[in-house]
Write a protein that holds these residues in place. Sequence first.
Motif, PDB file in Angstrom:
ATOM      1  N   ILE A   1     -45.005 -56.982   1.516  1.00 52.09           N
ATOM      2  CA  ILE A   1     -43.565 -57.012   1.229  1.00 52.09           C
ATOM      3  C   ILE A   1     -42.857 -55.905   1.996  1.00 52.09           C
ATOM      4  CG2 ILE A   1     -41.818 -56.686  -0.565  1.00 52.09           C
ATOM      5  CD1 ILE A   1     -43.803 -58.050  -2.522  1.00 52.09           C
ATOM      6  N   ALA A   2     -43.401 -54.698   1.941  1.00 54.34           N
ATOM      7  CA  ALA A   2     -42.771 -53.557   2.613  1.00 54.34           C
ATOM      8  C   ALA A   2     -42.692 -53.775   4.128  1.00 54.34           C
ATOM      9  CB  ALA A   2     -43.526 -52.271   2.298  1.00 54.34           C
ATOM     10  N   LEU A   3     -43.762 -54.271   4.720  1.00 51.14           N
ATOM     11  CA  LEU A   3     -43.764 -54.500   6.171  1.00 51.14           C
ATOM     12  C   LEU A   3     -42.756 -55.575   6.555  1.00 51.14           C
ATOM     13  CD1 LEU A   3     -45.092 -53.822   8.903  1.00 51.14           C
ATOM     14  CD2 LEU A   3     -46.681 -55.690   8.454  1.00 51.14           C
ATOM     15  N   ARG A   4     -42.709 -56.650   5.809  1.00 47.59           N
ATOM     16  CA  ARG A   4     -41.766 -57.726   6.116  1.00 47.59           C
ATOM     17  C   ARG A   4     -40.322 -57.268   5.891  1.00 47.59           C
ATOM     18  NH1 ARG A   4     -44.487 -62.656   6.678  1.00 47.59           N
ATOM     19  NH2 ARG A   4     -46.692 -62.474   6.189  1.00 47.59           N
ATOM     20  N   MET A   5     -40.097 -56.458   4.871  1.00 46.10           N
ATOM     21  CA  MET A   5     -38.755 -55.893   4.663  1.00 46.10           C
ATOM     22  C   MET A   5     -38.360 -55.025   5.855  1.00 46.10           C
ATOM     23  SD  MET A   5     -38.807 -54.809   0.636  1.00 46.10           S
ATOM     24  CE  MET A   5     -37.269 -53.886   0.767  1.00 46.10           C
ATOM     25  N   HIS A   6     -39.297 -54.222   6.321  1.00 47.41           N
ATOM     26  CA  HIS A   6     -39.034 -53.348   7.469  1.00 47.41           C
ATOM     27  C   HIS A   6     -38.663 -54.168   8.709  1.00 47.41           C
ATOM     28  CE1 HIS A   6     -39.383 -49.938  10.176  1.00 47.41           C
ATOM     29  NE2 HIS A   6     -40.161 -50.689  10.939  1.00 47.41           N
ATOM     30  N   HIS A   7     -39.417 -55.217   8.981  1.00 54.30           N
ATOM     31  CA  HIS A   7     -39.158 -56.051  10.160  1.00 54.30           C
ATOM     32  C   HIS A   7     -37.827 -56.780  10.068  1.00 54.30           C
ATOM     33  CE1 HIS A   7     -42.763 -55.401  12.438  1.00 54.30           C
ATOM     34  NE2 HIS A   7     -43.532 -55.681  11.401  1.00 54.30           N
ATOM     35  N   LYS A   8     -37.380 -57.070   8.865  1.00 56.45           N
ATOM     36  CA  LYS A   8     -36.100 -57.757   8.677  1.00 56.45           C
ATOM     37  C   LYS A   8     -34.960 -56.769   8.412  1.00 56.45           C
ATOM     38  CE  LYS A   8     -37.242 -62.356   7.275  1.00 56.45           C
ATOM     39  NZ  LYS A   8     -36.213 -63.037   8.000  1.00 56.45           N
ATOM     40  N   HIS A   9     -35.274 -55.471   8.462  1.00 57.53           N
ATOM     41  CA  HIS A   9     -34.284 -54.415   8.230  1.00 57.53           C
ATOM     42  C   HIS A   9     -33.608 -54.579   6.866  1.00 57.53           C
ATOM     43  CE1 HIS A   9     -34.857 -53.288  12.396  1.00 57.53           C
ATOM     44  NE2 HIS A   9     -34.638 -54.549  12.743  1.00 57.53           N
ATOM     45  N   LEU A  10     -34.407 -54.863   5.847  1.00 58.26           N
ATOM     46  CA  LEU A  10     -33.894 -55.039   4.498  1.00 58.26           C
ATOM     47  C   LEU A  10     -34.216 -53.821   3.633  1.00 58.26           C
ATOM     48  CD1 LEU A  10     -35.015 -58.702   3.722  1.00 58.26           C
ATOM     49  CD2 LEU A  10     -32.687 -57.924   4.159  1.00 58.26           C
ATOM     50  N   SER A  11     -33.251 -53.375   2.898  1.00 56.10           N
ATOM     51  CA  SER A  11     -33.487 -52.317   1.906  1.00 56.10           C
ATOM     52  C   SER A  11     -33.856 -52.984   0.582  1.00 56.10           C
ATOM     53  CB  SER A  11     -32.217 -51.481   1.722  1.00 56.10           C
ATOM     54  OG  SER A  11     -31.202 -52.277   1.133  1.00 56.10           O
ATOM     55  N   ILE A  12     -34.251 -52.177  -0.375  1.00 55.65           N
ATOM     56  CA  ILE A  12     -34.530 -52.706  -1.709  1.00 55.65           C
ATOM     57  C   ILE A  12     -33.262 -53.333  -2.278  1.00 55.65           C
ATOM     58  CG2 ILE A  12     -35.085 -52.051  -4.086  1.00 55.65           C
ATOM     59  CD1 ILE A  12     -37.098 -50.043  -2.910  1.00 55.65           C
ATOM     60  N   SER A  13     -32.128 -52.705  -2.048  1.00 55.30           N
ATOM     61  CA  SER A  13     -30.851 -53.257  -2.525  1.00 55.30           C
ATOM     62  C   SER A  13     -30.553 -54.603  -1.881  1.00 55.30           C
ATOM     63  CB  SER A  13     -29.706 -52.276  -2.247  1.00 55.30           C
ATOM     64  OG  SER A  13     -29.878 -51.104  -3.004  1.00 55.30           O
ATOM     65  N   ASP A  14     -30.817 -54.715  -0.574  1.00 53.20           N
ATOM     66  CA  ASP A  14     -30.607 -55.998   0.125  1.00 53.20           C
ATOM     67  C   ASP A  14     -31.488 -57.086  -0.478  1.00 53.20           C
ATOM     68  OD1 ASP A  14     -28.855 -54.767   1.965  1.00 53.20           O
ATOM     69  OD2 ASP A  14     -30.498 -54.361   3.382  1.00 53.20           O
ATOM     70  N   LEU A  15     -32.762 -56.764  -0.671  1.00 55.22           N
ATOM     71  CA  LEU A  15     -33.693 -57.734  -1.222  1.00 55.22           C
ATOM     72  C   LEU A  15     -33.287 -58.118  -2.645  1.00 55.22           C
ATOM     73  CD1 LEU A  15     -36.267 -59.343  -0.598  1.00 55.22           C
ATOM     74  CD2 LEU A  15     -37.582 -57.441  -1.552  1.00 55.22           C
ATOM     75  N   SER A  16     -32.845 -57.154  -3.411  1.00 59.42           N
ATOM     76  CA  SER A  16     -32.392 -57.415  -4.775  1.00 59.42           C
ATOM     77  C   SER A  16     -31.203 -58.370  -4.769  1.00 59.42           C
ATOM     78  CB  SER A  16     -32.008 -56.097  -5.453  1.00 59.42           C
ATOM     79  OG  SER A  16     -31.396 -56.337  -6.692  1.00 59.42           O
ATOM     80  N   GLU A  17     -30.250 -58.092  -3.918  1.00 58.34           N
ATOM     81  CA  GLU A  17     -29.047 -58.926  -3.841  1.00 58.34           C
ATOM     82  C   GLU A  17     -29.379 -60.360  -3.424  1.00 58.34           C
ATOM     83  OE1 GLU A  17     -25.286 -59.041  -0.900  1.00 58.34           O
ATOM     84  OE2 GLU A  17     -25.619 -57.114  -1.889  1.00 58.34           O
ATOM     85  N   GLN A  18     -30.251 -60.506  -2.443  1.00 64.42           N
ATOM     86  CA  GLN A  18     -30.568 -61.839  -1.915  1.00 64.42           C
ATOM     87  C   GLN A  18     -31.489 -62.643  -2.826  1.00 64.42           C
ATOM     88  OE1 GLN A  18     -31.528 -61.986   2.296  1.00 64.42           O
ATOM     89  NE2 GLN A  18     -30.381 -60.095   2.630  1.00 64.42           N
ATOM     90  N   THR A  19     -32.323 -61.966  -3.609  1.00 65.16           N
ATOM     91  CA  THR A  19     -33.247 -62.671  -4.503  1.00 65.16           C
ATOM     92  C   THR A  19     -32.701 -62.822  -5.910  1.00 65.16           C
ATOM     93  OG1 THR A  19     -34.350 -60.604  -5.116  1.00 65.16           O
ATOM     94  CG2 THR A  19     -35.329 -61.891  -3.298  1.00 65.16           C
ATOM     95  N   LYS A  20     -31.666 -62.054  -6.226  1.00 61.76           N
ATOM     96  CA  LYS A  20     -31.126 -61.996  -7.590  1.00 61.76           C
ATOM     97  C   LYS A  20     -32.149 -61.408  -8.573  1.00 61.76           C
ATOM     98  CE  LYS A  20     -27.409 -64.145  -6.223  1.00 61.76           C
ATOM     99  NZ  LYS A  20     -26.699 -63.391  -5.244  1.00 61.76           N
ATOM    100  N   ILE A  21     -33.048 -60.588  -8.046  1.00 62.24           N
ATOM    101  CA  ILE A  21     -34.011 -59.850  -8.867  1.00 62.24           C
ATOM    102  C   ILE A  21     -33.474 -58.427  -8.978  1.00 62.24           C
ATOM    103  CG2 ILE A  21     -36.374 -58.969  -8.998  1.00 62.24           C
ATOM    104  CD1 ILE A  21     -37.206 -61.369  -7.252  1.00 62.24           C
ATOM    105  N   SER A  22     -33.558 -57.854 -10.157  1.00 66.33           N
ATOM    106  CA  SER A  22     -33.000 -56.515 -10.331  1.00 66.33           C
ATOM    107  C   SER A  22     -33.656 -55.520  -9.374  1.00 66.33           C
ATOM    108  CB  SER A  22     -33.160 -56.034 -11.777  1.00 66.33           C
ATOM    109  OG  SER A  22     -34.495 -55.654 -12.031  1.00 66.33           O
ATOM    110  N   ARG A  23     -32.858 -54.547  -8.979  1.00 65.04           N
ATOM    111  CA  ARG A  23     -33.358 -53.495  -8.082  1.00 65.04           C
ATOM    112  C   ARG A  23     -34.527 -52.761  -8.741  1.00 65.04           C
ATOM    113  NH1 ARG A  23     -33.109 -48.510  -6.259  1.00 65.04           N
ATOM    114  NH2 ARG A  23     -32.581 -48.117  -4.090  1.00 65.04           N
ATOM    115  N   ASN A  24     -34.434 -52.538 -10.056  1.00 64.43           N
ATOM    116  CA  ASN A  24     -35.509 -51.847 -10.772  1.00 64.43           C
ATOM    117  C   ASN A  24     -36.811 -52.632 -10.723  1.00 64.43           C
ATOM    118  OD1 ASN A  24     -33.887 -49.702 -11.456  1.00 64.43           O
ATOM    119  ND2 ASN A  24     -33.413 -50.457 -13.498  1.00 64.43           N
ATOM    120  N   ALA A  25     -36.733 -53.950 -10.859  1.00 62.46           N
ATOM    121  CA  ALA A  25     -37.942 -54.777 -10.819  1.00 62.46           C
ATOM    122  C   ALA A  25     -38.592 -54.714  -9.444  1.00 62.46           C
ATOM    123  CB  ALA A  25     -37.616 -56.220 -11.186  1.00 62.46           C
ATOM    124  N   ILE A  26     -37.791 -54.787  -8.397  1.00 58.19           N
ATOM    125  CA  ILE A  26     -38.334 -54.715  -7.036  1.00 58.19           C
ATOM    126  C   ILE A  26     -38.917 -53.332  -6.776  1.00 58.19           C
ATOM    127  CG2 ILE A  26     -37.749 -54.774  -4.575  1.00 58.19           C
ATOM    128  CD1 ILE A  26     -35.750 -57.032  -5.303  1.00 58.19           C
TER     129      ILE A  26
END
Length: 89
Positions: A15-40
């Motif tokens: 997950i971390a590597l793929r987030m890095h390659h897509k330039h996604l922060s935890i907040s970005d991933l949270s927003e796009q997945t609708k999963i809470s930032r705390n859960a991620i």
Amino acid sequence: MTESEKLVQTIIDNIALRMHHKHLSISDLSEQTKISRNAITNVLRNPHVKMIQIRTLIKISDVLGCEPFELFQPIYFRQKKENSHENKH
């Protein structure tokens, strides 16, 4: 390290590597997945997490552009071998 801990670490690394390659922060991933930032954050920063819901992995993999099973596969990095003849001129 137990097999369960190795698997969790593999998922975290993927997950971390793929987030890095897509330039996604935890907040970005949270927003796009609708999963809470705390859960991620709990998934990514807690190698002792005992359970990750399949629904969570599916949502994350959708945003990361991969299939859920790919998050379970270890990542192997190949070191670039330098040919000593190529470096001499």
